[in-house]
Motif scaffolding. Structure first.
Motif: not given
Length: 552
Positions: A5, A8-9, A12, A14-16, A234, A388-389
Motif C-alpha cells: 500500500e 503504491q502510494k 501513484g 491507485e488500483t488494486k 498520465e 505520487g504524481k
C-alpha cells in the motif's frame, strides 16, 4: 520493508494490483477462439488441452466464446466513429497543406468493425490456435487492443531452434506479433514451448513435471500484468524547460555521450524496430498497433538514465513529528499523509522516525531513441515523481512531436529513483560516512536497463541482487515498479540495515525473462563495468539460471 500500500502510494498507483501469481490466475477470464480440429496442428492442440487443464487448476475463469461478448452502447460506438472521422479530416487537411502527418489512412472496413453492436468484453483474454483470416482476428472483435490480451499458440517454425540467438528470436517474435495481432505468442513442438511477448525474451520450457509451475509463474503474470506504456495524459507537463548546456545538465549529457561509445561495443542495446517495418496485414491493424503503442514510431529495448542530484530527507523522531505537524500518527500503517506529502515510518535501533519521501527527477531517453548514440537536442526527457504524481519536463527549444514519448519503463525508472532516495536518506542517518547518499545528493546516480543479465561471478562488492524469484511480468506493468522498490528495500535491510559494516553502492534488480536494472555511479562507469570483459553481461537469458543458484 514497505507495505504494498505504501509503495503504491509513492508511485501513484491507485488500483488494486495483484503481485502474487495465484491471485493473478484467479482474476483471469479466458476464452478460446473457435477452431476445428482438422485445421489445428497436433502439437498446438495438445498444448492447448494441457494449458486449459492447468489454468482451471489455478482457478482461472474459462468461458465459452459466446460468453465472451457483450453489447456495446450506441454512445460508445458513436464516440469511436466521431474520433475516426476526426482522424480522416485531420489527415485530409494536412495532405492539402502538403504536411506529412506520419499517420495512416484506414479502410472503410474499420467503420463496419466499429458499428458492430457485439464486442468481446474488456479484460477477456482470447487464445487462438491457428492462422486466422484477415478480418477474422480477435483484434477485429475486441473493444480495444489495450483492454484485451490476445495469445496465439503456433507450431514452432523451422527457422527457430535451440541454436537461435537473441536477435533471431527477437525478429521472429516481432513479426508474429504484428501478423497475428497478438500480445503473446507461444511456439510449441513435441517437447518444448517458447513464450514470446514484448519483453524481447524467449524462455524455453519442457513438457515435464514443472509444466504447471511454469504456466503459473511465467505465463499467467504476463497475461495478468500486460504491457501498458504510460501515456502523456498520465503526467503533469511542466512549464519549465531544461537547458542541456547548463549545469548539471551539461555534465549529465556528457555522461550519456561517453557511455554510448563504450556500450555500443557491448551489444547490450540492439537496434530497435520501426513500427512501419512490421508485417501488419492491413492499415487497420497498423492503426491498432499505433494506438497500442500510444503513437510511438518504434521500439528500442533497454534504457539509460541519470537520476539528478537529489535532496535527501531528514529523519524526524515520532514525538517531534507529531508536535511539528500537530497530528497523532496512526499505528495501523507504515506511512501517513500530511499536507499532501507522503511520510514513511522508519523503525531503527535509535527509535521511531518519520521520513518524507523525497522528490526525484531523472534525465532519460525518449522512447525509440538510439540508446548509445543520442541526439542531446531531441532524445532527452526529464521525468519526475513527487507525492505520487509523475511529471515531464522537455528540453529548451524542442518542439514536441507525436513520437516524443517517455520510455515504456518510465514507472520502473521512477520507482528506482524513489527507492534510491529513500535508501540514501536512511543510510545517511545510520552511517553518515557512507558514499552512496553523498553521491546521490551531490552528483546523482546512473540507472540502466538491458534485456539480459550480469554474470554473478563479476558482481562487485557493495551491489546487491534481488528480483530473480519474482513472477515473470511484462515490462511497463505496475507490478514491475512495485517489485523495484520492494526488492531494493529488502536487500538494503538484509545487507546494510542489519549489518552496518557492509558497503552499499547500489542494487541489481532482475526481472525474470525480461532483463536487469542496475544502479551505478555514472553511465560511463557502468559502460566500463560491462565492457571490461566479454562475459560480464549479455543479452538474453544466458546468465539468468546462475542467479537462481545464488542462495535465496
Amino acid at each position: 520493508m514497505l507495505s504494498q500500500e505504501a509503495i503504491q502510494k509513492i508511485l501513484g498507483i491507485e488500483t488494486k494490483i495483484h503481485i502474487n501469481p495465484e491471485e493473478m490466475a484467479e482474476e483471469l477470464e479466458i476464452t478460446f477462439y473457435p477452431y476445428t480440429t482438422k485445421d489445428v496442428n497436433l502439437n498446438v492442440l495438445n498444448f492447448k488441452n494441457k494449458l486449459e487443464v492447468t489454468l482451471k487448476k489455478f482457478k482461472a475463469n474459462i468461458i465459452s466464446f459466446d460468453e465472451a461478448f457483450e453489447n456495446v452502447s450506441f454512445k460508445k460506438r458513436a464516440k469511436l466513429v466521431s474520433l475516426l472521422l476526426m482522424h480522416y479530416l485531420s489527415l485530409s487537411f494536412k495532405k492539402l497543406l502538403g504536411i506529412d502527418s506520419g499517420k495512416n489512412y484506414i479502410g472503410i472496413s474499420v467503420f463496419f468493425n466499429i458499428i458492430k453492436r457485439k464486442k468481446i468484453k474488456k479484460g477477456v483474454t482470447v487464445i487462438t490456435l491457428n492462422d486466422l483470416k484477415t478480418g477474422e482476428l480477435p483484434a477485429d472483435k475486441v473493444q480495444g487492443f489495450r483492454k484485451n490480451t490476445v495469445i496465439a499458440i503456433l507450431n514452432r517454425p523451422d527457422d527457430i531452434n535451440k541454436d537461435s540467438d537473441f536477435h533471431q528470436h527477437f525478429n521472429k517474435a516481432m513479426s508474429l506479433f504484428a501478423y497475428h495481432m497478438a500480445n503473446i505468442v507461444i511456439l510449441v513442438d513435441e517437447e518444448q514451448w517458447i513464450v514470446y511477448n514484448l519483453n524481447a525474451s524467449h524462455p524455453v520450457f519442457k513438457f515435464d513435471k514443472d509444466f504447471d509451475k511454469n504456466v503459473l509463474y511465467n505465463l499467467v503474470p504476463k497475461i495478468a500484468a500486460p504491457i501498458s506504456p504510460n501515456r502523456l495524459h498520465e503526467f503533469i507537463l511542466s512549464k519549465k524547460k531544461f537547458d542541456i548546456t547548463k549545469k548539471p545538465m551539461d555534465i549529465l549529457v556528457d555522461d550519456f555521450i561517453k557511455s554510448g561509445l563504450l556500450l555500443e561495443k557491448t551489444g547490450l542495446y540492439p537496434k530497435g524496430k520501426s513500427v512501419d517495418s512490421l508485417p501488419f496485414r492491413n492499415k487497420f491493424y497498423r492503426w491498432i498497433g499505433d494506438l497500442f503503442l500510444d503513437h510511438r514510431s518504434g521500439m528500442s529495448y533497454g534504457f539509460l538514465a541519470l537520476q539528478l542530484p537529489t535532496k535527501l530527507s531528514k529523519l524526524i523522531p515520532f514525538k517531534e513529528a507529531e508536535k511539528l505537524f500537530n497530528i497523532k500518527i496512526s499505528k495501523n500503517k507504515d506511512y501517513f499523509l500530511h499536507q499532501g506529502n507522503i511520510y514513511l515510518k522508519v523503525h531503527l535501533p535509535q527509535g521511531r522516525f518519520c521520513l518524507q519521501v523525497p522528490e526525484v527527477w531523472v534525465l532519460s531517453q525518449r522512447s525509440g531513441a538510439n540508446k548509445t548514440k543520442i541526439d542531446p537536442n531531441k532524445d532527452l526527457i526529464k521525468l519526475g515523481l513527487y507525492n505520487g504524481k509523475m511529471m515531464i519536463e522537455t528540453p529548451l527549444g524542442l518542439k514536441l512531436k507525436k513520437d516524443y514519448k517517455p520510455s515504456f519503463d518510465t514507472r520502473v525508472i521512477l520507482a528506482h529513483a524513489a527507492g534510491n532516495a529513500i535508501v540514501a536518506s536512511i543510510l545517511a542517518f545510520i552511517k553518515p560516512e557512507a558514499i552512496f547518499p553523498k553521491r546521490l545528493e551531490e552528483r546523482g546516480i546512473a540507472l540502466s536497463h538491458w534485456h539480459g543479465y550480469v554474470n554473478p561471478e563479476f558482481i562487485l562488492s557493495g551491489w546487491y541482487v534481488h528480483g530473480q524469484y519474482n513472477p515473470h511480468v511484462s515490462c511497463s506493468s505496475p507490478q514491475s515498479a512495485i517489485y523495484a522498490i520492494d526488492g531494493k528495500m529488502r536487500v538494503f535491510i538484509k545487507n546494510i540495515f542489519n549489518n552496518i559494516k557492509n558497503d552499499y553502492f547500489g542494487d541489481i534488480h532482475i526481472e525474470p525473462h525480461h532483463g536487469s536494472n542496475m544502479t551505478f555511479s555514472s553511465l560511463e562507469e557502468f559502460g566500463k563495468f560491462v565492457s571490461f570483459r566479454k562475459n560480464v553481461a549479455s543479452l538474453g537469458n544466458l546468465y539468468l539460471d546462475l542467479h537462481y543458484k545464488v542462495k535465496k
